[in-house]
Write a protein that holds these residues in place. Sequence first.
Motif, PDB file in Angstrom:
ATOM      1  N   LEU A 130       0.817  -1.216   0.000  1.00 26.43           N
ATOM      2  CA  LEU A 130       0.000   0.000   0.000  1.00 26.43           C
ATOM      3  C   LEU A 130       0.847   1.260   0.000  1.00 26.43           C
ATOM      4  CD1 LEU A 130      -2.786  -1.101   2.454  1.00 26.43           C
ATOM      5  CD2 LEU A 130      -3.171  -0.222   0.161  1.00 26.43           C
ATOM      6  N   SER A 131       1.940   1.238   0.724  1.00 28.07           N
ATOM      7  CA  SER A 131       2.758   2.448   0.846  1.00 28.07           C
ATOM      8  C   SER A 131       3.390   2.867  -0.472  1.00 28.07           C
ATOM      9  CB  SER A 131       3.830   2.254   1.913  1.00 28.07           C
ATOM     10  OG  SER A 131       4.739   1.254   1.529  1.00 28.07           O
ATOM     11  N   THR A 132       3.553   1.931  -1.392  1.00 24.32           N
ATOM     12  CA  THR A 132       4.183   2.282  -2.666  1.00 24.32           C
ATOM     13  C   THR A 132       3.245   2.201  -3.870  1.00 24.32           C
ATOM     14  OG1 THR A 132       4.948   0.010  -2.998  1.00 24.32           O
ATOM     15  CG2 THR A 132       6.456   1.535  -1.890  1.00 24.32           C
ATOM     16  N   LYS A 133       2.125   1.516  -3.731  1.00 24.67           N
ATOM     17  CA  LYS A 133       1.251   1.262  -4.878  1.00 24.67           C
ATOM     18  C   LYS A 133      -0.044   2.076  -4.882  1.00 24.67           C
ATOM     19  CE  LYS A 133       3.726  -2.041  -6.768  1.00 24.67           C
ATOM     20  NZ  LYS A 133       4.117  -2.055  -8.167  1.00 24.67           N
ATOM     21  N   SER A 134      -0.519   2.473  -3.719  1.00 28.93           N
ATOM     22  CA  SER A 134      -1.806   3.164  -3.641  1.00 28.93           C
ATOM     23  C   SER A 134      -1.646   4.667  -3.847  1.00 28.93           C
ATOM     24  CB  SER A 134      -2.466   2.918  -2.283  1.00 28.93           C
ATOM     25  OG  SER A 134      -3.697   3.612  -2.217  1.00 28.93           O
ATOM     26  N   THR A 135      -2.672   5.277  -4.409  1.00 28.44           N
ATOM     27  CA  THR A 135      -2.683   6.729  -4.572  1.00 28.44           C
ATOM     28  C   THR A 135      -3.800   7.359  -3.758  1.00 28.44           C
ATOM     29  OG1 THR A 135      -4.103   6.523  -6.527  1.00 28.44           O
ATOM     30  CG2 THR A 135      -1.721   6.639  -6.910  1.00 28.44           C
ATOM     31  N   PHE A 142      -7.004   2.560   5.536  1.00 25.85           N
ATOM     32  CA  PHE A 142      -7.751   1.320   5.746  1.00 25.85           C
ATOM     33  C   PHE A 142      -6.782   0.141   5.847  1.00 25.85           C
ATOM     34  CE2 PHE A 142      -9.689  -2.502   3.935  1.00 25.85           C
ATOM     35  CZ  PHE A 142     -10.767  -2.672   4.792  1.00 25.85           C
ATOM     36  N   GLY A 143      -5.822   0.086   4.949  1.00 30.92           N
ATOM     37  CA  GLY A 143      -4.837  -0.994   4.962  1.00 30.92           C
ATOM     38  C   GLY A 143      -4.021  -1.022   6.238  1.00 30.92           C
ATOM     39  N   LYS A 144      -3.652   0.145   6.747  1.00 32.07           N
ATOM     40  CA  LYS A 144      -2.908   0.203   8.007  1.00 32.07           C
ATOM     41  C   LYS A 144      -3.754  -0.338   9.152  1.00 32.07           C
ATOM     42  CE  LYS A 144       0.159   3.987   6.823  1.00 32.07           C
ATOM     43  NZ  LYS A 144       0.574   5.352   7.091  1.00 32.07           N
TER      44      LYS A 144
END
Length: 101
Positions: free
Chosen positions: A23-28, A35-37
């Motif tokens: 998520l930290s590198t792929k999500s915008t 939510f992922g965290k």
Amino acid sequence: MMQKFLVEASDASMMEIEMEILLSTKSTNKSVVDFGKMMSTEHANANTEIQSVASMKSVTMPTSMSEDHMKKINDLREKSGKDFDKDYMSMMVDGHKKDYK
């Protein structure tokens, strides 16, 4: 029955924790990242409890994710931005619906 539940729950938790890294590198989308965290934190806490129960019941737990979950992670690695966010959120909904059946 309990052994199967513990192993499957641990496997799902490992996947959730790994997904937070993606998520930290792929999500915008900050909401998706947040939510992922939250999911990763909840699953890390659950995994601690799962490991405790497994230890009390002498259940041998996996040390890595199943091939199915690893495939899902690898598929997500190929995506970014809105495509990543959409597929990640779909995976979360589908996976949690499956858990409640």
